[in-house]
Design an enzyme around this catalytic site. Structure first.
Site, PDB file in Angstrom:
ATOM      1  N   SER A  33       0.864  -1.531   0.041  1.00 17.99           N
ATOM      2  CA  SER A  33       0.093   0.031   0.038  1.00 17.99           C
ATOM      3  C   SER A  33       0.755   1.347   0.103  1.00 17.99           C
ATOM      4  O   SER A  33       2.027   1.185   0.547  1.00 17.99           O
ATOM      5  CB  SER A  33      -0.940   0.141   1.199  1.00 17.99           C
ATOM      6  OG  SER A  33      -1.898  -1.138   1.221  1.00 17.99           O
TER       7      SER A  33
HETATM    8  N1  SAH Z   1      -0.882  -4.631   4.116  1.00 17.11           N
HETATM    9  C1  SAH Z   1      -0.219  -5.078   2.769  1.00 17.11           C
HETATM   10  C2  SAH Z   1      -1.021  -4.748   1.455  1.00 17.11           C
HETATM   11  C3  SAH Z   1      -1.236  -5.838   0.640  1.00 17.11           C
HETATM   12  S1  SAH Z   1      -2.389  -5.740  -0.678  1.00 17.11           S
HETATM   13  C4  SAH Z   1       1.165  -4.764   2.507  1.00 17.11           C
HETATM   14  O1  SAH Z   1       1.566  -3.872   3.544  1.00 17.11           O
HETATM   15  O2  SAH Z   1       1.945  -4.787   1.842  1.00 17.11           O
HETATM   16  C5  SAH Z   1      -3.595  -6.818   0.003  1.00 17.11           C
HETATM   17  C6  SAH Z   1      -3.513  -8.313   0.253  1.00 17.11           C
HETATM   18  O3  SAH Z   1      -4.514  -8.852   0.621  1.00 17.11           O
HETATM   19  C7  SAH Z   1      -2.999  -8.966  -0.914  1.00 17.11           C
HETATM   20  O4  SAH Z   1      -1.531  -9.588  -0.652  1.00 17.11           O
HETATM   21  C8  SAH Z   1      -4.023 -10.105  -1.302  1.00 17.11           C
HETATM   22  O5  SAH Z   1      -3.288 -11.280  -1.702  1.00 17.11           O
HETATM   23  C9  SAH Z   1      -4.472 -10.392   0.033  1.00 17.11           C
HETATM   24  N2  SAH Z   1      -6.079 -10.763   0.256  1.00 17.11           N
HETATM   25  C10 SAH Z   1      -6.898 -10.687  -0.723  1.00 17.11           C
HETATM   26  N3  SAH Z   1      -7.960 -11.414   0.036  1.00 17.11           N
HETATM   27  C11 SAH Z   1      -7.577 -11.909   0.926  1.00 17.11           C
HETATM   28  C12 SAH Z   1      -8.343 -12.763   1.846  1.00 17.11           C
HETATM   29  N4  SAH Z   1      -9.457 -13.101   1.731  1.00 17.11           N
HETATM   30  N5  SAH Z   1      -7.528 -13.034   2.928  1.00 17.11           N
HETATM   31  C13 SAH Z   1      -6.409 -12.935   3.179  1.00 17.11           C
HETATM   32  N6  SAH Z   1      -5.557 -11.890   2.498  1.00 17.11           N
HETATM   33  C14 SAH Z   1      -6.308 -11.474   1.328  1.00 17.11           C
END
Ligand code: SAH
Length: 212
Positions: free
Chosen positions: A61
Site C-alpha cells: 500500500s
Molecule cells: N498490507 C499489505 C497490502 C497488501 S495488498 C502490505 O503492507 O503490503 C492486499 C493483500 O490482501 C494482498 O496480498 C492479497 O493477496 C491479500 N488478500 C486478498 N484477499 C484476502 C483474503 N480473503 N484473506 C487474506 N488476504 C487476502
C-alpha cells in the site's frame, strides 16, 4: 517519505484534527526500511509515497494510506491487532512497533511465506502470519482491539466484527474492486452493535475468497 506523510496528514484537518498523523506512527515509519518489503527491481520507488507491485497481482500500500489506516484504528501499545492481507508484511511491521501483538492473514501462499521469512529475519517477533482466507478472521489469536483490512470487499465480514472487542475499531476499504472504495471505520459499540463512518475514497486490490 515521512515528511510527505506528515504534510498530507496535516492538510486534511477535518479528517485527523490539527495534529495530523501521530508522531508515534511517523517515528515507526521512519524506523522501518520499506525497501526490504519491495522487490529489488522497484527499490527506486521504495521511499516514494506510492503503492508498488509485489508480484502475484498484489501491491504494497501507499505509505500515507498505511499511516492513515493505522491512525484511524487508534492502536495503542497494549493492543492485539488483526490485519487481513499481509501482502509484503510492511503494514504488519509498522503495527509491530506500535502494539503488543499482531496477527496477520494472507491468502496468497508465496506472499505469506515471503512475509513470514522477512518479518522473522528482521526481528518483528510479535507478529504471527497465517496463510488462508481472512474472511473468517483468526479466533485463537484474538479477541482484537483493532482490525485493519487491506483488500476491498462490498461488505464487512461478520466474523471480523465478532472477533473485535467492544470498543474496538475495524478499518477497511468497502466497495467493489473495480472502482474506488470507501475507507470505512466500524466501531463496535456493544455485542452485536456497530456504528460506521466513511472517511473518503481509496483504491485497494480485491478481497478474494477461498472455496472452503
Ligand atoms: N498490507 C499489505 C497490502 C497488501 S495488498 C502490505 O503492507 O503490503 C492486499 C493483500 O490482501 C494482498 O496480498 C492479497 O493477496 C491479500 N488478500 C486478498 N484477499 C484476502 C483474503 N480473503 N484473506 C487474506 N488476504 C487476502
Amino acid at each position: 517519505m515521512v515528511e510527505t506523510i506528515r504534510a498530507y496528514g496535516r492538510s486534511d484537518i477535518g479528517l485527523l484534527g490539527a495534529g495530523g498523523i501521530s508522531e508515534e506512527i511517523l517515528v515507526a515509519m521512519s524506523q522501518t526500511q520499506r525497501h526490504l518489503f519491495v522487490p529489488e527491481r522497484s527499490w527506486s520507488l521504495a521511499y516514494s509515497d506510492t503503492p508498488v507491485p509485489i508480484g502475484h497481482g498484489q501491491t504494497i500500500s501507499q505509505p500515507f494510506v498505511v499511516a492513515l489506516m493505522t491512525q484511524l484504528a487508534k492502536v495503542r501499545s497494549d493492543h492485539t491487532v488483526l490485519e487481513i492481507g499481509t501482502g509484503s508484511g510492511y503494514q504488519a511491521a509498522i503495527l509491530s512497533r506500535l502494539v503488543r501483538k499482531v496477527c496477520t492473514i494472507e491468502i496468497v501462499r508465496p506472499l505469506g511465506e515471503t512475509a513470514t521469512k522477512l518479518l522473522k529475519e528482521f526481528g518483528y517477533d510479535n507478529v504471527s502470519v497465517r496463510i488462508g482466507d481472512g474472511y473468517r478472521g483468526w479466533q485463537e489469536c484474538g479477541p482484537f482491539d483493532a482490525i485493519i483490512v487491506t483488500a476491498a470487499l462490498g461488505h464487512v465480514p461478520p466474523p471480523l466484527i465478532e472477533q473485535l472487542k467492544v470498543g474496538g475499531r475495524l478499518v477497511m476499504p468497502v466497495g467493489s474492486a473495480g472502482a474506488p472504495q470507501q475507507l470505512t471505520i466500524v466501531k463496535k459499540t456493544a455485542t452485536g452493535q456497530t456504528t460506521s463512518r466513511n472517511i473518503g475514497l481509496v483504491r485497494f486490490v480485491p478481497f478474494t475468497r477461498s472455496p472452503n
